[in-house]
Design a protein around this motif. Structure first.
Motif, PDB file in Angstrom:
ATOM      1  N   ARG A 185      -5.241 -11.032  -5.965  1.00 50.72           N
ATOM      2  CA  ARG A 185      -4.925 -10.652  -7.321  1.00 50.72           C
ATOM      3  C   ARG A 185      -3.464 -10.108  -7.333  1.00 50.72           C
ATOM      4  O   ARG A 185      -2.636 -10.041  -8.022  1.00 50.72           O
ATOM      5  CB  ARG A 185      -5.645  -9.387  -7.736  1.00 50.72           C
ATOM      6  CG  ARG A 185      -6.948 -10.070  -8.552  1.00 50.72           C
ATOM      7  CD  ARG A 185      -7.775  -9.180  -9.216  1.00 50.72           C
ATOM      8  NE  ARG A 185      -6.918  -8.738 -10.455  1.00 50.72           N
ATOM      9  CZ  ARG A 185      -7.240  -7.579 -11.292  1.00 50.72           C
ATOM     10  NH1 ARG A 185      -8.148  -6.835 -10.828  1.00 50.72           N
ATOM     11  NH2 ARG A 185      -6.248  -7.424 -12.028  1.00 50.72           N
ATOM     12  N   LYS A 186      -2.828  -9.295  -6.112  1.00 53.23           N
ATOM     13  CA  LYS A 186      -1.641  -8.710  -6.068  1.00 53.23           C
ATOM     14  C   LYS A 186      -1.162  -9.212  -4.833  1.00 53.23           C
ATOM     15  O   LYS A 186      -1.845  -8.920  -3.828  1.00 53.23           O
ATOM     16  CB  LYS A 186      -1.944  -7.096  -6.065  1.00 53.23           C
ATOM     17  CG  LYS A 186      -0.597  -6.387  -5.978  1.00 53.23           C
ATOM     18  CD  LYS A 186      -0.919  -4.885  -5.660  1.00 53.23           C
ATOM     19  CE  LYS A 186       0.257  -4.260  -5.264  1.00 53.23           C
ATOM     20  NZ  LYS A 186       0.562  -4.694  -3.878  1.00 53.23           N
ATOM     21  N   ASP A 187       0.118  -9.413  -5.022  1.00 52.92           N
ATOM     22  CA  ASP A 187       0.863  -9.592  -3.732  1.00 52.92           C
ATOM     23  C   ASP A 187       2.410  -9.664  -4.264  1.00 52.92           C
ATOM     24  O   ASP A 187       3.086 -10.602  -4.295  1.00 52.92           O
ATOM     25  CB  ASP A 187       0.355 -10.940  -3.319  1.00 52.92           C
ATOM     26  CG  ASP A 187       1.410 -11.356  -1.994  1.00 52.92           C
ATOM     27  OD1 ASP A 187       1.950 -10.536  -1.474  1.00 52.92           O
ATOM     28  OD2 ASP A 187       1.463 -12.585  -1.618  1.00 52.92           O
ATOM     29  N   VAL A 188       2.985  -8.488  -4.123  1.00 54.71           N
ATOM     30  CA  VAL A 188       4.209  -8.140  -4.379  1.00 54.71           C
ATOM     31  C   VAL A 188       4.659  -6.621  -3.969  1.00 54.71           C
ATOM     32  O   VAL A 188       3.857  -5.969  -3.761  1.00 54.71           O
ATOM     33  CB  VAL A 188       4.208  -8.076  -6.343  1.00 54.71           C
ATOM     34  CG1 VAL A 188       3.766  -7.065  -6.718  1.00 54.71           C
ATOM     35  CG2 VAL A 188       5.864  -8.266  -6.495  1.00 54.71           C
ATOM     36  N   LEU A 189       5.782  -6.681  -3.813  1.00 53.54           N
ATOM     37  CA  LEU A 189       6.370  -5.270  -3.112  1.00 53.54           C
ATOM     38  C   LEU A 189       7.027  -4.748  -4.291  1.00 53.54           C
ATOM     39  O   LEU A 189       8.165  -5.329  -5.017  1.00 53.54           O
ATOM     40  CB  LEU A 189       7.485  -5.596  -2.117  1.00 53.54           C
ATOM     41  CG  LEU A 189       6.817  -5.997  -0.702  1.00 53.54           C
ATOM     42  CD1 LEU A 189       7.914  -6.428   0.222  1.00 53.54           C
ATOM     43  CD2 LEU A 189       5.954  -4.969  -0.335  1.00 53.54           C
ATOM     44  N   ALA A 190       6.453  -3.624  -4.756  1.00 57.38           N
ATOM     45  CA  ALA A 190       6.970  -3.139  -6.001  1.00 57.38           C
ATOM     46  C   ALA A 190       8.213  -2.499  -5.944  1.00 57.38           C
ATOM     47  O   ALA A 190       9.095  -2.640  -6.883  1.00 57.38           O
ATOM     48  CB  ALA A 190       5.783  -1.830  -6.596  1.00 57.38           C
ATOM     49  N   LYS A 191       8.327  -1.865  -4.783  1.00 52.98           N
ATOM     50  CA  LYS A 191       9.680  -1.164  -4.699  1.00 52.98           C
ATOM     51  C   LYS A 191      10.740  -2.145  -4.057  1.00 52.98           C
ATOM     52  O   LYS A 191      10.556  -2.686  -2.986  1.00 52.98           O
ATOM     53  CB  LYS A 191       9.488  -0.027  -3.464  1.00 52.98           C
ATOM     54  CG  LYS A 191       9.490   1.270  -4.210  1.00 52.98           C
ATOM     55  CD  LYS A 191       9.310   2.486  -3.085  1.00 52.98           C
ATOM     56  CE  LYS A 191       8.817   3.774  -3.823  1.00 52.98           C
ATOM     57  NZ  LYS A 191       8.776   4.820  -2.937  1.00 52.98           N
TER      58      LYS A 191
END
Lengths: 614, 416
Positions: A564-570
């Protein structure tokens, strides 16, 4: 190589009298110090100058030296001034020290009149000690026991002497006590060779008969055969015939190995050396074959020749499909030095183009794979090793199956036969239970067991080869804390209730993950494997069901949930470079995966089936 | 609003244009459990060190100003650490920088702060001295979550601090953390609602990541804490999108939400290829290769005896178009050689810089123009990603879909 030449001015003429020749071999269980001992012999006889002495000169392949095993037999001539004041020609024929190479060992032994049987002073008699000693006895060779590594703190020469006498029925009161490390006892060993090993006997006037006991490929000279002359003699420019392959060729050069090649005029009765004919095809120069004269040659070849046959098969695929031609070239090159290597192109939906490669055994397989990766810079994926199955179909047809992909549909099969081995395990009595437990789980039939000594039990099993090639040896070692040793020999084909187990990813069977298994073990294997794959296969953008099935029947199922999630927010000033590196790493990781349908499958998945311990 | 295609490569060669300026203040009150930034608790540093540091920031700025690189500063951002631990020293640094660099009168000037270091009086003074924006590390309005993160404040203190900052008249941005082990979706929703109630015009939402060598990583490794659950984090990110969006905060980047006119000019620079200079230990900079070459030729970078802990730049690859570089994470070394060489340098070719701009540009709601994607040669890749539902094309711009926001790496791996 020329620096490895010994003192250059020797002539061998006076030493070519058969009574001054001794041909012998050193045989041992793996790691008992055979190669180090051979090095000391070369030193003692000044065959190799001290400054050129590389540890274990005879094991010239990197992998051999690293693993401390000998793969290709070598033959070195040394000149030895004995205590009786005479100089002798000693031909030291190094033999491969592993069960995969039994046939090569037996050919090497046929070139000898005697052996030094090396036994580790701490480890004592082990399975291959027994196997090698039996082979030497069968070849009617003089056996000189040598207890090695007596400099070790754990050395127990008396116990080992007892084991040799009890377990092998070889008188050991005269066993040489030696240390390959310090050089102690090496001279005594050579004296024993002079005294006890019979000199070669042959008919100098009979037509040439020489045994090919090894060969290798030289880029410039073609196939170089290592030979032992039994009768007659061989000289440059002679016309000779290889009896099994029936090819006639000219002799370009004969010589001896010191250990670099040194041409000589003639190899006569009893002598060991090399033969160059200009033949470029290694298949024409077979180990075990007999060389004779092209005209008026010998009528009967030397006994014991047989074609080497692969026992274990695996699919080798380049991870990068573009490397397929490189893989083919690399296999072609390796085959030049290793006629036992066989391969045919194979293709897989999952892995693309590759080769089905046959090996003499597991070690052979590992060594070849490692050489392909190391020497030819290939990234390879190996599928589960398989054996040669004989499948009898209901329509009366018989098919030979090397790969699960070739297995006919379950309905079309009347029965399947698989190769069986006689496995010999030597183990301290405390671990007999563990060995039995392991063997039982591997469909092995217990035959008998006997005490070789109070510390060693010999156990015999009949085992399907397919069970042995999984991780039997690793398991044996770990369950017996490294004490057990193993040897095996082929006994024949027997029927078994075997089925092909398919693994399905996202509903599609993945050919490279299929394997052949005993029906009773299929469920357990399938369950363990699907569980393992669930851990190995990373989460994808969609749900990936993993199923194990026989024919259309599903035995086990696991699911890899969708990511579902694979992203670097920062992602600010200092994060950008770090992030780019991370993406590059992720990209590399992705590249190392195989896309099977829409599913990215890491290589470990294909390895997982090799190491399933249910 | 700056457009995503506004890239360093589309500028006239030799003309730098606007830049951002960043100052890294390596001091804080207490290290938080998850923090891997370079900073030291103030109790561990000598009383003079902050003063020396302030001076060194000026020295470093002078180095860049002398090269003409600080001629048009559009944003100034003071981060850390916790800059407000410097108290009124911070105002001194800002004033000094304005005298050295050419900071636009309408530049965005942001100061990071924490609920426990932003006394209302200090905040007011900073606002008066030109600070236009405060970014507050609130992280959560749930005391249990705050304790787990090792924060020094509780929820009510945070609420009050934000309230006071809003009262100064400056713009206020909040940082919030989701996906924290033990944090429930209900707790997260409440945190979002309380954040909205403070009147802050900007919210950043970060899923907790376990960084190496932090106390948090040790807790996880020891099994005292479960690893953050990515599915839970994903759900919370979606929840933030809903709650903040309904309240009128537009999501303008993967992690950033703002009321109209409150987008962070400084951060947008990072995603749109605007050059930036970082001052202070561990601070990063990005320059076109031409400007970097000028800096590399200076004595303080080229002479090994004065370089300090950085590395001597011997030569810049001929095909470099863009350079990213970072100072060593060493406060004392920074004070000693304020204008010293970077420790870490990454060169990008024109092609790599283009792709980087696409990757960064796609983080922003507006995405990248079709023309720009074409120039970078990624149209085919984007089409493929479109079929997978990760990007979409509208008004001749490529942008991430709502699903793409969460699976950005799937996109970036393909584009890069």
């Amino acid at each position: 190589m020329s620096t490895l030449l010994g003192p250059p001015c020797y002539t061998f003429a006076d030493m070519s009298d058969p009574t001054h020749i001794r041909n012998f071999s050193i045989i041992a269980h793996i790691d008992h110090g055979k190669s180090t001992l051979a090095d000391r012999v070369l030193e003692l006889t000044h065959t190799v100058a001290d400054r050129d002495m590389v540890e274990q000169v005879l094991d010239s392949m990197d992998i051999e030296r690293e693993r401390g095993i000998t793969i290709k037999a070598q033959a070195v001539r040394v000149l030895y001034e004995a205590d009786d004041g005479e100089t002798y020609q000693l031909n030291l024929i190094d033999t491969p020290g592993h069960v995969d190479f039994t046939y090569e060992v037996s050919r090497s032994l046929q070139a000898c009149e005697g052996v030094i049987l090396v036994v580790d002073a701490a480890q004592g008699v082990e399975a291959q000690t027994v196997a090698n000693a039996m082979m030497a006895m069968n070849a009617d060779l003089e056996i000189i026991p040598l207890i090695n590594k007596i400099d070790l703190p754990a050395a127990e020469p008396e116990r080992v002497r007892h084991e040799i006498e009890e377990g092998l029925a070889i008188p050991a009161d005269e066993a040489v006590l030696a240390s390959g490390k310090t050089g102690e006892g090496v001279r005594e060993a050579l004296e024993a060779v002079i005294r006890r090993v019979p000199h070669p006997v042959g008919d100098p006037d009979a037509p040439l008969k020489a045994l090919i006991f090894d060969s290798y490929f030289d880029t410039y000279r073609g196939v170089v055969a290592l030979i032992r002359v039994i009768d007659g003699s061989v000289r440059k420019n002679m016309k000779v015939r290889m009896m099994a392959t029936d090819v006639v060729t000219d002799v370009e050069e004969v010589g001896v190995r010191r250990p670099a090649n040194l041409p000589v005029d003639e190899l006569a009765v009893g002598e060991v050396g090399y033969l160059i004919t200009g033949l470029k095809d290694p298949a024409l120069v077979q180990v075990g074959d007999t060389v004779t004269l092209a005209r008026h040659g010998a009528t009967e070849p030397l006994p014991g020749y047989r074609e080497v046959k692969p026992m274990v098969y695996t699919g080798l695929y380049p991870i990068d499909g573009d490397q397929y031609p490189d893989l083919r070239d690399a296999l072609d090159k390796l085959k030049l030095n290793d006629p036992a290597l066989v391969y045919d192109p194979e293709s897989s939906h999952a892995l693309g183009f590759g080769f089905r490669v046959g090996f003499l055994g597991l070690l052979h397989m590992e060594v070849i794979k490692e050489r392909l990766e190391r020497e030819f810079d290939l990234d390879l994926l190996a599928t589960a090793p398989s054996v040669e199955y004989h499948v009898y179909k209901t329509n009366g047809e018989q098919v030979i199956v090397h790969s699960p992909q070739d297995m006919p549909e379950p309905g079309a099969i009347e029965r399947v036969e698989e190769p069986y081995l006689k496995a010999t395990v030597l183990v301290p009595p405390d671990y007999v239970g563990q060995v039995m437990e392991l063997a039982e789980g591997r469909r092995s039939t217990f035959k008998d067991m006997q005490y070789l000594s109070v510390t060693t039990v010999e156990m015999h099993y009949e085992t399907p080869l397919s069970e042995l090639i999984m991780d039997f040896f690793d398991q044996l070692k770990s369950r017996t804390r490294g004490y057990a040793s193993l040897d095996y020999e082929y006994i024949g084909y027997r029927p078994s209730n075997l089925v092909k187990l398919d693994i399905l990813l996202a509903g599609k069977p993945v050919d490279a993950l299929s394997f052949i298994v005993h029906r009773e073990k299929a469920y357990a294997r399938g369950k363990v494997l699907t569980e393992k794959l669930r851990e190995i296969i990373p989460r994808q953008m969609f749900e990936v069901p993993i199923q194990a099935a026989i024919g259309g029947k599903i035995l086990a199922r696991e699911t890899v949930r969708a990511k579902r999630k694979d992203v670097l927010a920062k992602c600010y000033g200092g994060d950008i470079t770090r992030k780019r590196k991370l993406i590059e790493k992720q990209k590399k990781g992705k590249k190392r995966m195989k896309s099977v349908g829409a599913v990215d499958v890491p290589q470990e998945a294909f390895m997982a089936i090799l190491k399933v311990d249910e | 609003m700056s457009k995503a295609a506004d890239t360093v490569l589309s500028r006239d060669p030799g003309k730098l244009g606007p830049v951002s300026l960043y100052v890294h203040v390596p001091f804080c009150v207490l290290k938080c459990a998850y923090c891997d930034f370079h900073s030291q608790p103030v109790c561990d540093v000598t009383p003079e060190e902050p003063e020396y540091f302030a001076w060194a920031v000026g020295e470093a700025a002078r180095h860049w100003a002398a090269l003409g690189i600080l001629d048009d500063v559009v944003s100034l951002y003071v981060g850390g650490g916790t800059p407000t631990t410097l108290g009124d020293g911070l105002g001194g640094i800002l004033g000094n920088l304005r005298s050295i660099a050419n900071v636009r009168p309408d530049a965005e000037v942001t100061v990071e702060t924490n609920p426990d270091t932003s006394a209302p009086e200090l905040a007011a003074r900073l606002h008066d001295s030109g600070v236009t924006r405060f970014s507050v590390g609130v992280q959560s309005f749930d005391d249990d979550v705050l304790r787990l993160l090792g924060r020094c404040h509780d929820a009510s203190a945070a609420e009050k601090a934000v309230h006071d900052l809003v009262a100064t008249g400056a713009r206020v941005a909040l940082d919030l953390m989701c996906g924290v082990p033990g944090q429930s979706l209900a707790s997260w929703r409440k945190t979002l609602e309380r954040a909205l109630a403070t009147g802050a015009g900007h919210v950043s939402v970060y899923p907790l990541t376990v960084e190496e060598a932090t106390p948090l990583a040790r807790h996880v490794a020891a099994g005292h804490l479960p690893e953050p659950d990515l599915d839970v984090a994903a759900e919370m990110m979606e929840c933030a999108d809903d709650v903040l969006g309904q309240a009128g905060l537009e999501r303008y980047e993967i992690a950033s939400y703002a009321r109209e006119g409150q987008r962070c000019v400084h951060n947008l620079g990072y995603w749109t290829g605007r050059p930036y200079i970082g001052l202070g230990p561990s601070a990063s900079s990005m320059l076109p290769a031409a400007e970097f070459r000028m800096a590399a030729a200076c004595e303080s970078w080229a002479d090994p005896s004065v370089v300090g802990v950085g590395r001597v730049i011997e030569h810049v690859p001929a095909d470099a178009a863009r350079v990213r570089f970072t100072r060593a994470a060493d406060t004392v070394a920074f004070i000693r050689t304020a204008a010293g060489a970077p420790e870490d340098v990454a060169y990008l070719t024109a092609d790599e810089a283009l792709r980087e701009d696409i990757v960064l540009g796609l983080r922003v709601a507006e995405g990248v123009t079709g023309e720009f994607a074409e120039r970078a040669g990624v149209v085919e890749v984007l089409r493929r990603l479109e079929r997978r539902g990760l990007v979409e094309r509208a008004d001749d711009r490529w942008r991430l879909t709502r699903r793409g926001w969460l699976l950005g790496n799937e996109v970036f791996v393909e584009v890069w």
